[in-house]
Design a protein around this motif. Sequence first.
Motif, PDB file in Angstrom:
ATOM      1  N   LEU A  45     -16.994 -17.568  -9.713  1.00 27.45           N
ATOM      2  CA  LEU A  45     -17.049 -16.066 -10.274  1.00 27.45           C
ATOM      3  C   LEU A  45     -17.205 -15.153  -8.815  1.00 27.45           C
ATOM      4  N   THR A  46     -16.127 -14.476  -8.889  1.00 28.47           N
ATOM      5  CA  THR A  46     -16.277 -13.239  -7.652  1.00 28.47           C
ATOM      6  C   THR A  46     -16.095 -12.188  -7.919  1.00 28.47           C
ATOM      7  N   ALA A  47     -16.712 -11.334  -7.346  1.00 28.68           N
ATOM      8  CA  ALA A  47     -16.910  -9.793  -8.050  1.00 28.68           C
ATOM      9  C   ALA A  47     -15.541  -9.180  -7.445  1.00 28.68           C
ATOM     10  N   ALA A  48     -14.836  -8.759  -8.051  1.00 23.66           N
ATOM     11  CA  ALA A  48     -13.551  -7.813  -7.532  1.00 23.66           C
ATOM     12  C   ALA A  48     -13.958  -6.878  -6.777  1.00 23.66           C
ATOM     13  N   THR A  49     -13.313  -6.599  -5.762  1.00 22.77           N
ATOM     14  CA  THR A  49     -13.348  -5.304  -4.623  1.00 22.77           C
ATOM     15  C   THR A  49     -12.962  -4.466  -5.377  1.00 22.77           C
ATOM     16  N   PRO A  50     -13.612  -3.157  -5.439  1.00 22.93           N
ATOM     17  CA  PRO A  50     -13.380  -1.878  -6.180  1.00 22.93           C
ATOM     18  C   PRO A  50     -12.210  -1.240  -5.478  1.00 22.93           C
ATOM     19  N   ARG A  51     -11.164  -0.979  -6.322  1.00 20.86           N
ATOM     20  CA  ARG A  51     -10.023  -0.307  -5.910  1.00 20.86           C
ATOM     21  C   ARG A  51     -10.267   1.247  -5.399  1.00 20.86           C
ATOM     22  N   VAL A  52      -9.503   1.815  -4.604  1.00 23.00           N
ATOM     23  CA  VAL A  52      -9.620   3.205  -4.129  1.00 23.00           C
ATOM     24  C   VAL A  52      -9.069   3.915  -5.338  1.00 23.00           C
ATOM     25  N   ASP A  53      -9.910   5.143  -5.771  1.00 21.90           N
ATOM     26  CA  ASP A  53      -9.365   6.096  -6.612  1.00 21.90           C
ATOM     27  C   ASP A  53      -8.836   6.848  -5.729  1.00 21.90           C
ATOM     28  N   VAL A  54      -7.491   7.629  -6.053  1.00 23.08           N
ATOM     29  CA  VAL A  54      -6.735   8.449  -5.316  1.00 23.08           C
ATOM     30  C   VAL A  54      -6.226   9.441  -6.504  1.00 23.08           C
ATOM     31  N   GLN A  55      -6.671  10.627  -6.350  1.00 27.47           N
ATOM     32  CA  GLN A  55      -6.089  11.770  -7.190  1.00 27.47           C
ATOM     33  C   GLN A  55      -5.582  13.046  -6.694  1.00 27.47           C
ATOM     34  N   ALA A  56      -4.478  13.631  -7.077  1.00 28.21           N
ATOM     35  CA  ALA A  56      -4.066  14.874  -6.417  1.00 28.21           C
ATOM     36  C   ALA A  56      -3.476  15.840  -7.908  1.00 28.21           C
ATOM     37  N   PHE A  57      -3.567  17.107  -7.345  1.00 29.95           N
ATOM     38  CA  PHE A  57      -3.468  18.263  -8.561  1.00 29.95           C
ATOM     39  C   PHE A  57      -2.276  18.895  -7.709  1.00 29.95           C
ATOM     40  N   GLY A  58      -1.180  19.263  -8.649  1.00 30.11           N
ATOM     41  CA  GLY A  58      -0.240  20.001  -8.213  1.00 30.11           C
ATOM     42  C   GLY A  58       0.807  20.720  -9.199  1.00 30.11           C
ATOM     43  N   PHE A  59       1.719  21.328  -8.838  1.00 29.84           N
ATOM     44  CA  PHE A  59       2.887  21.883  -9.651  1.00 29.84           C
ATOM     45  C   PHE A  59       3.959  21.040  -9.519  1.00 29.84           C
ATOM     46  N   SER A  60       5.073  20.932 -10.296  1.00 30.52           N
ATOM     47  CA  SER A  60       6.299  20.106 -10.201  1.00 30.52           C
ATOM     48  C   SER A  60       7.282  20.806  -9.242  1.00 30.52           C
TER      49      SER A  60
ATOM     50  N   MET B 110       3.979  15.218  -1.848  1.00 30.96           N
ATOM     51  CA  MET B 110       4.254  14.354  -2.373  1.00 30.96           C
ATOM     52  C   MET B 110       5.074  13.397  -1.348  1.00 30.96           C
ATOM     53  N   ARG B 111       5.923  13.891  -0.612  1.00 24.73           N
ATOM     54  CA  ARG B 111       6.665  12.997   0.568  1.00 24.73           C
ATOM     55  C   ARG B 111       5.709  12.371   1.308  1.00 24.73           C
ATOM     56  N   ARG B 112       4.771  13.074   1.870  1.00 27.74           N
ATOM     57  CA  ARG B 112       3.809  12.374   2.579  1.00 27.74           C
ATOM     58  C   ARG B 112       3.089  11.218   1.858  1.00 27.74           C
ATOM     59  N   LEU B 113       2.746  11.468   0.608  1.00 37.46           N
ATOM     60  CA  LEU B 113       1.903  10.708  -0.245  1.00 37.46           C
ATOM     61  C   LEU B 113       2.965   9.196  -0.443  1.00 37.46           C
ATOM     62  N   SER B 114       4.267   9.431  -0.795  1.00 37.98           N
ATOM     63  CA  SER B 114       5.100   8.512  -0.826  1.00 37.98           C
ATOM     64  C   SER B 114       5.252   7.531   0.525  1.00 37.98           C
ATOM     65  N   GLU B 115       4.831   8.112   1.606  1.00 39.35           N
ATOM     66  CA  GLU B 115       5.161   7.425   2.961  1.00 39.35           C
ATOM     67  C   GLU B 115       3.749   6.452   2.741  1.00 39.35           C
TER      68      GLU B 115
ATOM     69  N   TRP C  61      -4.045  10.590   5.426  1.00 38.66           N
ATOM     70  CA  TRP C  61      -4.498  10.058   4.016  1.00 38.66           C
ATOM     71  C   TRP C  61      -4.499   8.437   4.077  1.00 38.66           C
ATOM     72  N   LEU C  62      -3.487   7.840   4.921  1.00 37.28           N
ATOM     73  CA  LEU C  62      -3.465   6.498   4.944  1.00 37.28           C
ATOM     74  C   LEU C  62      -4.740   5.969   5.759  1.00 37.28           C
ATOM     75  N   LYS C  63      -5.116   6.574   6.614  1.00 33.84           N
ATOM     76  CA  LYS C  63      -6.567   6.154   7.361  1.00 33.84           C
ATOM     77  C   LYS C  63      -7.765   6.579   6.337  1.00 33.84           C
ATOM     78  N   LEU C  64      -7.772   7.610   5.624  1.00 33.80           N
ATOM     79  CA  LEU C  64      -8.605   7.821   4.846  1.00 33.80           C
ATOM     80  C   LEU C  64      -8.995   6.804   3.802  1.00 33.80           C
ATOM     81  N   ILE C  65      -7.750   6.428   3.125  1.00 33.19           N
ATOM     82  CA  ILE C  65      -7.892   5.352   2.170  1.00 33.19           C
ATOM     83  C   ILE C  65      -8.069   3.807   2.786  1.00 33.19           C
ATOM     84  N   CYS C  66      -7.775   3.724   3.901  1.00 36.32           N
ATOM     85  CA  CYS C  66      -8.023   2.288   4.486  1.00 36.32           C
ATOM     86  C   CYS C  66      -9.451   2.495   4.719  1.00 36.32           C
ATOM     87  N   ASN C  67     -10.332   3.272   5.270  1.00 38.94           N
ATOM     88  CA  ASN C  67     -11.558   3.654   5.766  1.00 38.94           C
ATOM     89  C   ASN C  67     -12.435   3.459   4.374  1.00 38.94           C
TER      90      ASN C  67
END
Length: 279
Positions: free
Chosen positions: A14-29, A38-43, A210-216
């Motif tokens: 039994l191994t505890a799963a590592t919590p995934r990182v919750d990422v949320q954004a708000f915007g207009f289409s 969105m372009r940056r987030l896609s990268e 954003w990549l650094k923030l998610i990784c950290n």
Amino acid sequence: QMALKLVLPLCVSLTAATPRVDVQAFGFSLCPDCADAMRRLSEVMTPDIREIVDLRIDYVIQNTSKSTLLCHFDDGWGVVEPTSDPTGRKGLQDCLLDRYNLCAANGHAAVNDYSWFDFAACTYRNQQATSITTDGMDGLNQTVRYCAELQGLNLTALEQCAEGREGLSLLEASHTVEASLNTNVGADGRHHPSWININGVEYASPYDDWLKLICNTYTGNPKPLSCVPADPCVGHRCDTAACPCGCECGNDDDPGLCYMPFDKDHSADTLSKCNKIEK
């Protein structure tokens, strides 16, 4: 005659799963800044980062019609003056595209299935076409068709969802989430796009890494390869983080050279001390 019974030991780990990182954004289409975000987030959302992230995008709206597709009545995109579009077409198309993006996410919500995100990213990339309000929505419809085919989504199902009661329900639910969590609210009480939230922490600057923030934020080990800085020596030692004044790459027989401040004091004005190194 006696039968032999073979019993195999059952080992359970039994191994505890590592919590995934919750990422949320708000915007207009149809928001140009949102398209850039969105372009940056896609990268950032490379395949290995998708393995550690739970991503959600919710949409900023002001109001919607229960009986038509009209939206954004009084915020400059609707029919109420002052407005940039007295026909209300821009507000309608913005919310309709919100609905398409939400329907894609709702219909393809399997774990780690990001076809909905790639669909949304595709619609944002083609914002120049989807924002035209004088072509009878031809640009918007062609974009939706193209992006759906690109991601293998069922266009008919998307259309039925987006243009029906389900699409309206998804948009209203998304707006409820956005209104409760998005802190980017103007003096007039209207909500504006928020760049990104990571595990509930808002990062409003478009210049955040954003990549650094998610990784950290990710606590798993090992971290995805996208989180590991590229080795400047391609396998040979050069620890730029540990060498305040830089380093020289080594080879298979030489570990390389690490430059230190001339007085070996890391505490203050390291750069000027580095510049004073005597050879």
